[in-house]
Design a protein around this motif. Sequence first.
Motif, PDB file in Angstrom:
ATOM      1  N   TYR A  94       0.844  -1.204   0.000  1.00 49.45           N
ATOM      2  CA  TYR A  94       0.000   0.000   0.000  1.00 49.45           C
ATOM      3  C   TYR A  94       0.878   1.253   0.000  1.00 49.45           C
ATOM      4  CZ  TYR A  94      -3.183  -3.402   2.273  1.00 49.45           C
ATOM      5  OH  TYR A  94      -3.928  -4.504   2.607  1.00 49.45           O
ATOM      6  N   ASP A 148      -6.347  -8.365   7.710  1.00 47.57           N
ATOM      7  CA  ASP A 148      -4.918  -8.577   7.603  1.00 47.57           C
ATOM      8  C   ASP A 148      -4.186  -7.401   8.236  1.00 47.57           C
ATOM      9  OD1 ASP A 148      -2.942  -9.539   4.721  1.00 47.57           O
ATOM     10  OD2 ASP A 148      -3.216 -10.480   6.668  1.00 47.57           O
ATOM     11  N   THR A 149      -3.224  -7.671   9.095  1.00 45.05           N
ATOM     12  CA  THR A 149      -2.476  -6.603   9.745  1.00 45.05           C
ATOM     13  C   THR A 149      -1.506  -5.961   8.766  1.00 45.05           C
ATOM     14  OG1 THR A 149      -2.647  -7.697  11.882  1.00 45.05           O
ATOM     15  CG2 THR A 149      -0.899  -6.064  11.623  1.00 45.05           C
ATOM     16  N   GLN A 150      -1.540  -4.636   8.691  1.00 46.09           N
ATOM     17  CA  GLN A 150      -0.624  -3.889   7.839  1.00 46.09           C
ATOM     18  C   GLN A 150       0.543  -3.392   8.670  1.00 46.09           C
ATOM     19  OE1 GLN A 150      -2.572  -0.873   5.419  1.00 46.09           O
ATOM     20  NE2 GLN A 150      -4.359  -2.200   5.158  1.00 46.09           N
ATOM     21  N   TYR A 151       1.736  -3.520   8.099  1.00 41.97           N
ATOM     22  CA  TYR A 151       2.953  -3.056   8.736  1.00 41.97           C
ATOM     23  C   TYR A 151       3.549  -1.949   7.873  1.00 41.97           C
ATOM     24  CZ  TYR A 151       2.409  -7.265  11.490  1.00 41.97           C
ATOM     25  OH  TYR A 151       1.895  -8.229  12.313  1.00 41.97           O
ATOM     26  N   PHE A 152       4.019  -0.900   8.552  1.00 42.79           N
ATOM     27  CA  PHE A 152       4.449   0.304   7.850  1.00 42.79           C
ATOM     28  C   PHE A 152       5.958   0.463   7.814  1.00 42.79           C
ATOM     29  CE2 PHE A 152       0.615   2.750   7.016  1.00 42.79           C
ATOM     30  CZ  PHE A 152      -0.308   2.057   7.779  1.00 42.79           C
ATOM     31  N   GLY A 153       6.432   1.144   6.760  1.00 43.25           N
ATOM     32  CA  GLY A 153       7.807   1.579   6.696  1.00 43.25           C
ATOM     33  C   GLY A 153       7.993   2.870   7.459  1.00 43.25           C
ATOM     34  N   TYR A 198      -8.549  -2.382  15.979  1.00 42.26           N
ATOM     35  CA  TYR A 198      -7.098  -2.338  15.824  1.00 42.26           C
ATOM     36  C   TYR A 198      -6.541  -1.119  16.550  1.00 42.26           C
ATOM     37  CZ  TYR A 198      -6.312  -5.847  12.145  1.00 42.26           C
ATOM     38  OH  TYR A 198      -6.186  -7.019  11.447  1.00 42.26           O
ATOM     39  N   TYR A 233      -2.924   1.209  16.570  1.00 44.17           N
ATOM     40  CA  TYR A 233      -1.610   1.573  16.058  1.00 44.17           C
ATOM     41  C   TYR A 233      -1.128   2.782  16.848  1.00 44.17           C
ATOM     42  CZ  TYR A 233      -1.885  -1.244  11.742  1.00 44.17           C
ATOM     43  OH  TYR A 233      -1.951  -2.272  10.824  1.00 44.17           O
ATOM     44  N   GLY A 265       6.757   6.025  10.778  1.00 43.61           N
ATOM     45  CA  GLY A 265       5.609   5.294  10.276  1.00 43.61           C
ATOM     46  C   GLY A 265       4.787   4.721  11.419  1.00 43.61           C
ATOM     47  N   PRO A 266       3.485   4.527  11.230  1.00 45.39           N
ATOM     48  CA  PRO A 266       2.654   3.926  12.285  1.00 45.39           C
ATOM     49  C   PRO A 266       3.154   2.531  12.647  1.00 45.39           C
ATOM     50  CG  PRO A 266       1.280   4.922  10.595  1.00 45.39           C
ATOM     51  CD  PRO A 266       2.686   4.924  10.078  1.00 45.39           C
ATOM     52  N   TYR A 271       2.095  -1.072  14.420  1.00 48.51           N
ATOM     53  CA  TYR A 271       0.999  -1.933  14.878  1.00 48.51           C
ATOM     54  C   TYR A 271       1.211  -2.299  16.343  1.00 48.51           C
ATOM     55  CZ  TYR A 271      -1.400  -6.367  15.697  1.00 48.51           C
ATOM     56  OH  TYR A 271      -2.152  -7.374  16.234  1.00 48.51           O
ATOM     57  N   HIS A 281      -4.698  -6.114  18.068  1.00 44.83           N
ATOM     58  CA  HIS A 281      -6.064  -6.061  17.565  1.00 44.83           C
ATOM     59  C   HIS A 281      -6.893  -7.174  18.196  1.00 44.83           C
ATOM     60  CE1 HIS A 281      -4.597  -9.193  14.783  1.00 44.83           C
ATOM     61  NE2 HIS A 281      -5.855  -9.514  14.565  1.00 44.83           N
ATOM     62  N   ARG A 314     -12.156  -2.184  11.570  1.00 51.31           N
ATOM     63  CA  ARG A 314     -12.062  -2.626  10.184  1.00 51.31           C
ATOM     64  C   ARG A 314     -12.977  -3.817   9.950  1.00 51.31           C
ATOM     65  NH1 ARG A 314      -6.460  -4.457   8.876  1.00 51.31           N
ATOM     66  NH2 ARG A 314      -7.112  -4.294   6.713  1.00 51.31           N
ATOM     67  N   LEU A 370      -6.574   1.317   5.824  1.00 50.73           N
ATOM     68  CA  LEU A 370      -6.721   1.749   7.206  1.00 50.73           C
ATOM     69  C   LEU A 370      -7.187   3.196   7.219  1.00 50.73           C
ATOM     70  CD1 LEU A 370      -3.498   0.238   8.790  1.00 50.73           C
ATOM     71  CD2 LEU A 370      -5.844  -0.506   9.165  1.00 50.73           C
TER      72      LEU A 370
END
Lengths: 114, 114
Positions: free
Chosen positions: A33, A101-106, B34, B36, B43-44, B46, B49, B91, B102
């Motif tokens: 994303y 689904d868990t999103q992980y960020f940069g 969730y 964050y 970045g956010p 996690y 959840h 979500r 998100l």
Amino acid sequence: DGGITQSPKYLFRKEGQNVTLSCEQNLNHDAMYWYRQDPGQGLRLIYYSQIVNDFQKGDIAEGYSVSREKKESFPLTVTSAQKNPTAFYLCASSQSGGGADTQYFGPGTRLTVL
Amino acid sequence: DAKTTQPTSMDCAEGRAANLPCNHSTISGNEYVYWYRQIHSQGPQYIIHGLKNNETNEMASLIITEDRKSSTLILPHATLRDTAVYYCIVRVIGQGGTASKLTFGTGTRLQVTL
């Protein structure tokens, strides 16, 4: 060390120039994303890709383009058509792109257009 | 996705538990909660959840009320490094593609002090 990398952390460009932001992940995630964050605001989805060679426009895709030639890479190009490109850009990935689904960020790239 | 309501800011003394509330009174049966957090200019990240049962991991605990209309994120021993904006998000399960984006609200700014 697994994770998502974005480069560079800070980027400066002159108005009218295209610029490409890098996003790489070694988590073997299928979905990736791109979000944009403006000061004091939440995230807005620019583009989404569930698998290689496939991507979908998000809420604010105008002025942006992406490619997904490899599973681990999802570069974002900010074109000169984007009217207000100065922002904090965040890339994320998730296992499959499903709704829970868990999103992980940069770490993000802060783009400033002069 | 259901709307969430969080306090704008909270303070917590270092070493004490930080309890961050979130109201999601219109949550549907097929929506997860969730959490964050986002440290300034990063970045956010996690945190945790859950659907309807309480959850615990190495970072925090999530307590969801029986009617699922509110939840509380608990950081058991807050440190200065926990100072961040905390986002509560709901979500829908099962919606993939761009629907899996998100949606961050304005969150709670937690300040941990000495």
